[in-house]
Scaffold this motif. Structure first.
Motif, PDB file in Angstrom:
ATOM      1  N   SER A 126     -47.779  47.126 -13.055  1.00 62.28           N
ATOM      2  CA  SER A 126     -47.425  45.186 -13.081  1.00 62.28           C
ATOM      3  C   SER A 126     -48.020  44.999 -14.462  1.00 62.28           C
ATOM      4  CB  SER A 126     -47.746  44.559 -11.985  1.00 62.28           C
ATOM      5  OG  SER A 126     -47.239  45.286 -10.821  1.00 62.28           O
ATOM      6  N   SER A 128     -47.616  40.608 -16.153  1.00 64.79           N
ATOM      7  CA  SER A 128     -47.678  39.220 -16.762  1.00 64.79           C
ATOM      8  C   SER A 128     -47.017  38.729 -18.170  1.00 64.79           C
ATOM      9  CB  SER A 128     -48.741  38.099 -16.004  1.00 64.79           C
ATOM     10  OG  SER A 128     -48.167  36.717 -16.672  1.00 64.79           O
ATOM     11  N   ILE A 151     -35.522  41.817 -18.284  1.00 66.38           N
ATOM     12  CA  ILE A 151     -35.288  41.890 -16.542  1.00 66.38           C
ATOM     13  C   ILE A 151     -33.696  41.553 -16.327  1.00 66.38           C
ATOM     14  CG2 ILE A 151     -35.980  41.247 -14.384  1.00 66.38           C
ATOM     15  CD1 ILE A 151     -38.682  40.035 -15.782  1.00 66.38           C
ATOM     16  N   LEU A 156     -34.232  39.912 -10.435  1.00 68.35           N
ATOM     17  CA  LEU A 156     -35.147  38.687 -10.795  1.00 68.35           C
ATOM     18  C   LEU A 156     -35.229  38.442  -9.437  1.00 68.35           C
ATOM     19  CD1 LEU A 156     -33.058  37.319 -13.272  1.00 68.35           C
ATOM     20  CD2 LEU A 156     -35.271  37.644 -13.793  1.00 68.35           C
ATOM     21  N   ASP A 157     -36.587  38.099  -9.280  1.00 69.28           N
ATOM     22  CA  ASP A 157     -36.730  37.748  -7.339  1.00 69.28           C
ATOM     23  C   ASP A 157     -35.970  36.524  -7.608  1.00 69.28           C
ATOM     24  OD1 ASP A 157     -38.506  35.490  -8.585  1.00 69.28           O
ATOM     25  OD2 ASP A 157     -40.293  36.739  -8.532  1.00 69.28           O
ATOM     26  N   THR A 160     -37.140  33.598  -9.709  1.00 73.78           N
ATOM     27  CA  THR A 160     -36.923  33.151 -10.860  1.00 73.78           C
ATOM     28  C   THR A 160     -35.019  32.990 -10.587  1.00 73.78           C
ATOM     29  OG1 THR A 160     -38.006  34.657 -11.618  1.00 73.78           O
ATOM     30  CG2 THR A 160     -37.205  34.162 -13.073  1.00 73.78           C
ATOM     31  N   ILE A 175     -44.744  35.127 -16.490  1.00 77.97           N
ATOM     32  CA  ILE A 175     -43.182  36.060 -15.711  1.00 77.97           C
ATOM     33  C   ILE A 175     -44.463  36.756 -14.870  1.00 77.97           C
ATOM     34  CG2 ILE A 175     -42.415  36.408 -16.982  1.00 77.97           C
ATOM     35  CD1 ILE A 175     -39.858  35.944 -15.175  1.00 77.97           C
ATOM     36  N   ASP A 176     -44.091  37.156 -13.659  1.00 74.27           N
ATOM     37  CA  ASP A 176     -44.773  38.179 -13.016  1.00 74.27           C
ATOM     38  C   ASP A 176     -43.697  39.025 -13.063  1.00 74.27           C
ATOM     39  OD1 ASP A 176     -47.022  37.553 -13.240  1.00 74.27           O
ATOM     40  OD2 ASP A 176     -46.806  36.689 -11.163  1.00 74.27           O
ATOM     41  N   PHE A 177     -43.666  40.674 -12.983  1.00 71.69           N
ATOM     42  CA  PHE A 177     -42.965  41.756 -13.584  1.00 71.69           C
ATOM     43  C   PHE A 177     -43.456  43.338 -12.858  1.00 71.69           C
ATOM     44  CE2 PHE A 177     -43.562  40.960 -17.990  1.00 71.69           C
ATOM     45  CZ  PHE A 177     -44.254  41.768 -18.226  1.00 71.69           C
ATOM     46  N   THR A 191     -38.424  44.767 -13.498  1.00 76.45           N
ATOM     47  CA  THR A 191     -37.802  44.117 -12.345  1.00 76.45           C
ATOM     48  C   THR A 191     -38.859  43.908 -11.825  1.00 76.45           C
ATOM     49  OG1 THR A 191     -37.285  44.333 -10.617  1.00 76.45           O
ATOM     50  CG2 THR A 191     -38.699  46.292 -11.892  1.00 76.45           C
ATOM     51  N   GLN A 192     -38.742  42.209 -11.018  1.00 80.44           N
ATOM     52  CA  GLN A 192     -39.648  41.565 -10.125  1.00 80.44           C
ATOM     53  C   GLN A 192     -38.890  42.655  -8.630  1.00 80.44           C
ATOM     54  OE1 GLN A 192     -38.228  37.377 -11.105  1.00 80.44           O
ATOM     55  NE2 GLN A 192     -40.777  37.480 -11.840  1.00 80.44           N
ATOM     56  N   LYS A 193     -38.437  43.483  -8.206  1.00 79.83           N
ATOM     57  CA  LYS A 193     -38.145  43.550  -7.032  1.00 79.83           C
ATOM     58  C   LYS A 193     -38.915  44.438  -7.175  1.00 79.83           C
ATOM     59  CE  LYS A 193     -34.017  40.925  -6.861  1.00 79.83           C
ATOM     60  NZ  LYS A 193     -32.408  41.589  -6.671  1.00 79.83           N
TER      61      LYS A 193
END
Length: 193
Positions: A126, A128, A151, A156-157, A160, A175-177, A191-193
């Motif tokens: 993970s 940022s 991404i 995207l979550d 976002t 953005i976090d990912f 990815t954010q998922k």
């Protein structure tokens, strides 16, 4: 022994005066070293002193050099003021005869860090980072000082994707990912998922 640069001579008088400078000799030697390293893989620590139209003036041990704004980061800089006062590593690129200064690049230095930074990545890590741009299929994110990944909009979550769809997601937004995979040709998929 001390290296000196002869600044002025007055051999017409009885004392035969010669004015020299050790500080200017050191500066001249440093300038020559930087100049001779153009085109070689040598990096110098420089202080970003001044932002002018088109770029920055930096100081390398008393030697003033120029860095175009486009060479200040791996991607296009969002805020040109963020580099002011920073100590950064730069690589000498060329000499501008017209302007009489050495041109340097922080981007070229950062690119040398990419292979090692890529080796340290693992799927699931993970991070940022900040948005550098977007297209209809996703968002580009810079992270770890020298890496850029994508991404895809399907990754995207919810929060976002709302910003993405409303075109409210702007370069510079944090953005976090998570690392999804390292694809062929070292493309970084996020990815954010």
């Amino acid at each position: 022994e001390l290296e000196v640069l002869i600044k002025k001579t007055n051999l017409d008088c009885e004392t035969g005066e010669i004015e020299v400078s050790h500080a200017e000799a050191i500066k001249h030697i440093q300038y020559r070293e930087i100049f001779e390293s153009i085109g070689k893989r040598v990096a110098y620590l420089a202080k970003v002193k001044e932002l002018i139209h088109g770029g920055y003036f930096l100081d390398i041990n008393g030697v003033s050099v120029f860095m175009p704004g486009s060479l200040g980061g791996v991607n296009k800089l969002i805020d040109f003021n963020e580099l002011l006062g920073q100590d950064i590593y730069v690589v000498p690129l060329n000499y501008s005869k017209e302007k009489d200064y050495i041109v340097v690049s922080h981007r070229d230095y950062l690119r040398t860090l990419i292979p090692e930074a890529l080796d340290a990545l693992d799927p699931g890590d993970s991070f940022s980072g900040f948005v550098t741009g977007s297209t209809k299929f996703g968002v580009f994110v810079e992270f770890n000082k020298c890496l850029t990944g994508l991404i895809h909009k399907t990754d995207l979550d919810e929060a976002t994707i709302e910003l993405f769809d409303s075109r409210s997601l702007k370069p510079g937004d944090e953005i976090d990912f998570t690392i999804k995979e390292i694809a062929q040709k070292n493309r970084i998929i996020l990815t954010q998922k």
